[in-house]
Write a protein that holds these residues in place. Structure first.
Motif, PDB file in Angstrom:
ATOM      1  N   VAL A 383      22.584  86.312  17.477  1.00 30.88           N
ATOM      2  CA  VAL A 383      23.931  85.911  17.030  1.00 30.88           C
ATOM      3  C   VAL A 383      24.738  85.373  18.197  1.00 30.88           C
ATOM      4  CG1 VAL A 383      26.095  86.752  16.048  1.00 30.88           C
ATOM      5  CG2 VAL A 383      23.912  87.539  15.113  1.00 30.88           C
ATOM      6  N   ASP A 384      24.612  86.013  19.359  1.00 32.77           N
ATOM      7  CA  ASP A 384      25.340  85.549  20.541  1.00 32.77           C
ATOM      8  C   ASP A 384      24.873  84.145  20.951  1.00 32.77           C
ATOM      9  OD1 ASP A 384      26.550  88.001  20.498  1.00 32.77           O
ATOM     10  OD2 ASP A 384      25.286  88.867  22.056  1.00 32.77           O
ATOM     11  N   ILE A 385      23.568  83.931  20.915  1.00 34.97           N
ATOM     12  CA  ILE A 385      23.028  82.617  21.293  1.00 34.97           C
ATOM     13  C   ILE A 385      23.552  81.549  20.339  1.00 34.97           C
ATOM     14  CG2 ILE A 385      20.949  81.296  21.747  1.00 34.97           C
ATOM     15  CD1 ILE A 385      21.460  83.683  23.607  1.00 34.97           C
ATOM     16  N   LEU A 386      23.581  81.856  19.051  1.00 30.39           N
ATOM     17  CA  LEU A 386      24.094  80.894  18.069  1.00 30.39           C
ATOM     18  C   LEU A 386      25.575  80.625  18.311  1.00 30.39           C
ATOM     19  CD1 LEU A 386      22.312  82.151  14.819  1.00 30.39           C
ATOM     20  CD2 LEU A 386      21.769  80.117  16.171  1.00 30.39           C
ATOM     21  N   ALA A 387      26.340  81.676  18.640  1.00 33.55           N
ATOM     22  CA  ALA A 387      27.773  81.488  18.908  1.00 33.55           C
ATOM     23  C   ALA A 387      27.991  80.600  20.130  1.00 33.55           C
ATOM     24  CB  ALA A 387      28.445  82.848  19.111  1.00 33.55           C
ATOM     25  N   VAL A 388      27.201  80.825  21.184  1.00 33.45           N
ATOM     26  CA  VAL A 388      27.319  79.992  22.391  1.00 33.45           C
ATOM     27  C   VAL A 388      26.924  78.548  22.075  1.00 33.45           C
ATOM     28  CG1 VAL A 388      26.448  79.630  24.724  1.00 33.45           C
ATOM     29  CG2 VAL A 388      26.951  81.944  23.933  1.00 33.45           C
ATOM     30  N   ALA A 389      25.865  78.370  21.291  1.00 33.44           N
ATOM     31  CA  ALA A 389      25.446  77.017  20.918  1.00 33.44           C
ATOM     32  C   ALA A 389      26.522  76.317  20.097  1.00 33.44           C
ATOM     33  CB  ALA A 389      24.132  77.084  20.131  1.00 33.44           C
ATOM     34  N   ALA A 390      27.170  77.046  19.198  1.00 33.65           N
ATOM     35  CA  ALA A 390      28.245  76.455  18.391  1.00 33.65           C
ATOM     36  C   ALA A 390      29.408  76.017  19.272  1.00 33.65           C
ATOM     37  CB  ALA A 390      28.722  77.454  17.341  1.00 33.65           C
ATOM     38  N   VAL A 391      29.757  76.845  20.254  1.00 36.38           N
ATOM     39  CA  VAL A 391      30.833  76.462  21.181  1.00 36.38           C
ATOM     40  C   VAL A 391      30.427  75.243  21.986  1.00 36.38           C
ATOM     41  CG1 VAL A 391      32.108  77.205  23.229  1.00 36.38           C
ATOM     42  CG2 VAL A 391      31.831  78.761  21.308  1.00 36.38           C
ATOM     43  N   ALA A 392      29.162  75.175  22.402  1.00 28.72           N
ATOM     44  CA  ALA A 392      28.687  74.030  23.177  1.00 28.72           C
ATOM     45  C   ALA A 392      28.791  72.739  22.361  1.00 28.72           C
ATOM     46  CB  ALA A 392      27.247  74.264  23.621  1.00 28.72           C
ATOM     47  N   VAL A 393      28.439  72.822  21.078  1.00 40.67           N
ATOM     48  CA  VAL A 393      28.554  71.637  20.216  1.00 40.67           C
ATOM     49  C   VAL A 393      30.018  71.227  20.072  1.00 40.67           C
ATOM     50  CG1 VAL A 393      28.228  70.795  17.870  1.00 40.67           C
ATOM     51  CG2 VAL A 393      26.419  72.114  18.975  1.00 40.67           C
ATOM     52  N   ALA A 394      30.905  72.211  19.915  1.00 39.90           N
ATOM     53  CA  ALA A 394      32.330  71.906  19.795  1.00 39.90           C
ATOM     54  C   ALA A 394      32.864  71.266  21.076  1.00 39.90           C
ATOM     55  CB  ALA A 394      33.107  73.174  19.454  1.00 39.90           C
ATOM     56  N   VAL A 395      32.425  71.791  22.216  1.00 39.19           N
ATOM     57  CA  VAL A 395      32.867  71.219  23.499  1.00 39.19           C
ATOM     58  C   VAL A 395      32.309  69.809  23.670  1.00 39.19           C
ATOM     59  CG1 VAL A 395      32.682  71.464  26.006  1.00 39.19           C
ATOM     60  CG2 VAL A 395      33.181  73.453  24.592  1.00 39.19           C
ATOM     61  N   ALA A 396      31.081  69.574  23.216  1.00 43.43           N
ATOM     62  CA  ALA A 396      30.501  68.227  23.280  1.00 43.43           C
ATOM     63  C   ALA A 396      31.316  67.253  22.439  1.00 43.43           C
ATOM     64  CB  ALA A 396      29.050  68.259  22.813  1.00 43.43           C
ATOM     65  N   ALA A 397      31.734  67.693  21.255  1.00 46.12           N
ATOM     66  CA  ALA A 397      32.570  66.836  20.410  1.00 46.12           C
ATOM     67  C   ALA A 397      33.909  66.563  21.075  1.00 46.12           C
ATOM     68  CB  ALA A 397      32.775  67.497  19.049  1.00 46.12           C
ATOM     69  N   LEU A 398      34.475  67.586  21.720  1.00 49.70           N
ATOM     70  CA  LEU A 398      35.743  67.397  22.421  1.00 49.70           C
ATOM     71  C   LEU A 398      35.592  66.429  23.587  1.00 49.70           C
ATOM     72  CD1 LEU A 398      38.703  68.325  22.671  1.00 49.70           C
ATOM     73  CD2 LEU A 398      37.909  70.185  24.144  1.00 49.70           C
ATOM     74  N   THR A 399      34.475  66.548  24.297  1.00 51.05           N
ATOM     75  CA  THR A 399      34.217  65.628  25.405  1.00 51.05           C
ATOM     76  C   THR A 399      34.088  64.194  24.902  1.00 51.05           C
ATOM     77  OG1 THR A 399      33.053  67.407  26.562  1.00 51.05           O
ATOM     78  CG2 THR A 399      32.707  65.169  27.359  1.00 51.05           C
ATOM     79  N   SER A 400      33.393  64.010  23.777  1.00 52.73           N
ATOM     80  CA  SER A 400      33.234  62.674  23.205  1.00 52.73           C
ATOM     81  C   SER A 400      34.581  62.095  22.797  1.00 52.73           C
ATOM     82  CB  SER A 400      32.301  62.740  21.995  1.00 52.73           C
ATOM     83  OG  SER A 400      31.026  63.205  22.374  1.00 52.73           O
ATOM     84  N   LEU A 401      35.425  62.927  22.190  1.00 50.29           N
ATOM     85  CA  LEU A 401      36.755  62.468  21.794  1.00 50.29           C
ATOM     86  C   LEU A 401      37.569  62.060  23.015  1.00 50.29           C
ATOM     87  CD1 LEU A 401      38.887  62.099  19.567  1.00 50.29           C
ATOM     88  CD2 LEU A 401      39.504  64.506  19.867  1.00 50.29           C
ATOM     89  N   SER A 402      37.473  62.882  24.080  1.00 51.46           N
ATOM     90  CA  SER A 402      38.191  62.542  25.316  1.00 51.46           C
ATOM     91  C   SER A 402      37.684  61.228  25.900  1.00 51.46           C
ATOM     92  CB  SER A 402      38.021  63.676  26.339  1.00 51.46           C
ATOM     93  OG  SER A 402      38.495  64.899  25.828  1.00 51.46           O
ATOM     94  N   THR A 403      36.383  60.990  25.774  1.00 49.20           N
ATOM     95  CA  THR A 403      35.805  59.742  26.280  1.00 49.20           C
ATOM     96  C   THR A 403      36.353  58.540  25.525  1.00 49.20           C
ATOM     97  OG1 THR A 403      33.793  60.938  26.844  1.00 49.20           O
ATOM     98  CG2 THR A 403      33.659  58.551  26.749  1.00 49.20           C
ATOM     99  N   ILE A 404      36.456  58.638  24.192  1.00 49.14           N
ATOM    100  CA  ILE A 404      36.999  57.543  23.378  1.00 49.14           C
ATOM    101  C   ILE A 404      38.440  57.252  23.780  1.00 49.14           C
ATOM    102  CG2 ILE A 404      37.642  56.877  21.048  1.00 49.14           C
ATOM    103  CD1 ILE A 404      35.269  58.461  20.028  1.00 49.14           C
ATOM    104  N   ILE A 405      39.229  58.318  23.942  1.00 54.23           N
ATOM    105  CA  ILE A 405      40.646  58.134  24.337  1.00 54.23           C
ATOM    106  C   ILE A 405      40.729  57.470  25.695  1.00 54.23           C
ATOM    107  CG2 ILE A 405      42.760  59.370  24.907  1.00 54.23           C
ATOM    108  CD1 ILE A 405      41.952  61.472  22.836  1.00 54.23           C
TER     109      ILE A 405
END
Length: 415
Positions: A383-405
């Motif tokens: 469960v912890d590994i899945l939670a960390v992976a979910a946060v990593a995906v969210a951070v990747a999406a945030l990074t992509s959004l920052s890149t577009i801006i």
């Protein structure tokens, strides 16, 4: 005709090529590696810290379980179970139940000479040794509930009580005071507000948990009923030991009825376990915020990439690639750097946690002879590994959004 979806696939392919290829400027290579390493280290730290919290939760549960029965029946309303002796006999008649023992506890004041200490006392009978492993908790003396030949009620005190009151097996001249529950009190004689019983210490116990070892006291249930003025077989709980491998929670609950709540061993310290869980996930959020900060270093890397790949982007524009596709190249690259770092961090964190779990390389500070464990306890949870992976995906999406801006702002500045 090339579709827009194909163009997006082209953007991802180009971003992957940029990720693994050497850059023309060595500084870009270094900054990219540092950005990826920052994400990896932050992710590995989250995995390791969550695993350590799991380990400490297991240690707390295992140590508390030494002093806990398999099942515990508590009153849903009020402080006591009426006619608990009769109910305990009916529960003990179940095939899967080995022992069902009433117990009665409350707060009191223990006095030894000039020293005083508020304690949490519990009255038990001789079957208590069959309900919990009292021998493993006893560090001095012998567990006893028979006052014959002692001249006072036998008492087993926690090591914290023994230390603060300077007690040892055989210590006499000890008394337990409890506020009177029934009857009138004479204001002219404050002593009438309490009931008391003399005690003689027969054993000192240690569980290994601060709250359990600080102020606990075991006395015979007959003396507890005398102090609390119960004469009808009442008890504050019924402690139940099951036959090996048996599961009788549902059957015990059916016999106990709606007036009692039956708790299994892992449910008897819900507040303590909930506190550990809350601390764990608050720490997870704090480390997740550090991961977000580490991921923003990738934006600086992408700004250098935009400058380095200007000619490539101009070539794509001449070939008919729309502006959105060219932006998507750097969006994909930001996401790939973040996810690659997160994947490396998860693998590294799991490897470190498993190495500690198996080998116990990192030791706890202090004197091992005075500690229940001498290495950091660790347990990896999916469960912890899945939670960390979910946060990593969210951070990747945030990074992509920052890149577009960022790329939009750069193009506006050019115009």
């Amino acid at each position: 005709m090339v579709t827009f979806a194909a163009m997006k696939g082209l953007s991802a392919w180009i971003a992957a090529r940029y990720l693994i290829s050497k850059k023309s400027h060595r500084a870009v290579n270094v900054i990219s590696a540092v950005s990826l390493a920052g994400v990896a280290v932050a992710t590995a730290a989250i995995v390791v810290v969550l695993s350590v919290f799991n380990g400490f939760a297991d240690v707390a549960a295992s140590q508390l379980s030494v002093a806990d029965p398999d099942l515990l029946a508590l009153p849903r309303r009020g402080k006591v179970i009426a006619d608990a002796d009769s109910l305990a006999r009916r529960i003990e008649a179940l095939p899967a139940v080995a022992v069902a023992m009433p117990s009665l506890g409350d707060r009191g004041l223990m006095v030894a000479g000039e020293r005083q200490l508020p304690v949490q006392f519990k009255g038990v009978d001789s079957r208590y040794a069959a309900v919990v492993d009292i021998d493993s908790m006893t560090v001095m003396g012998t567990f006893a509930t028979d006052s014959t030949g002692l001249g006072a009620a036998p008492a087993q005190v926690a090591i914290g009580v023994a230390s603060r009151l300077d007690l040892h097996p055989g210590a006499a001249g000890v008394e337990l005071y409890v506020p009177r529950r029934l009857g009138r009190i004479n204001p002219a004689n404050p002593a009438t507000a309490f009931r008391r019983t003399p005690l003689v210490v027969t054993a000192v116990t240690q569980v290994g948990q601060m709250d359990a070892d600080a102020d606990r006291l075991l006395i015979p249930i007959a003396d507890a009923r005398f102090l609390l003025q119960y004469a009808g077989g009442e008890a504050s709980a019924i402690e139940i030991a099951l036959e090996p491998g048996a599961d009788a929670a549902a059957a015990v609950a059916a016999v106990a009825g709606e007036g009692c709540e039956v708790l299994q061993r892992h449910e008897q310290h819900r507040e303590s376990m909930r506190m550990i869980s809350v601390e764990k996930w608050i720490t997870f959020l704090m480390l997740g915020f550090i991961l977000v900060i580490a991921a923003f270093n990738i934006v600086s890397t992408l700004s250098l990439m935009v400058l380095e790949k200007r000619d490539d982007m101009h070539t794509l524009a001449c070939l008919g690639a729309p502006r959105q596709v060219r932006r998507a190249v750097f969006m994909w690259q930001g996401a790939m750097i973040t996810l690659a770092g997160a994947a490396a961090g998860i693998v590294g964190g799991v490897a470190l946690a498993l190495a500690q779990q198996i080998g116990g390389f990192i030791k706890l500070g202090g004197d091992p002879s005075k500690m229940t464990i001498d290495v950091y306890p660790v347990r990896v949870e999916a469960v912890d590994i899945l939670a960390v992976a979910a946060v990593a995906v969210a951070v990747a999406a945030l990074t992509s959004l920052s890149t577009i801006i960022f790329t939009k702002h750069r193009q506006q500045c050019r115009q």
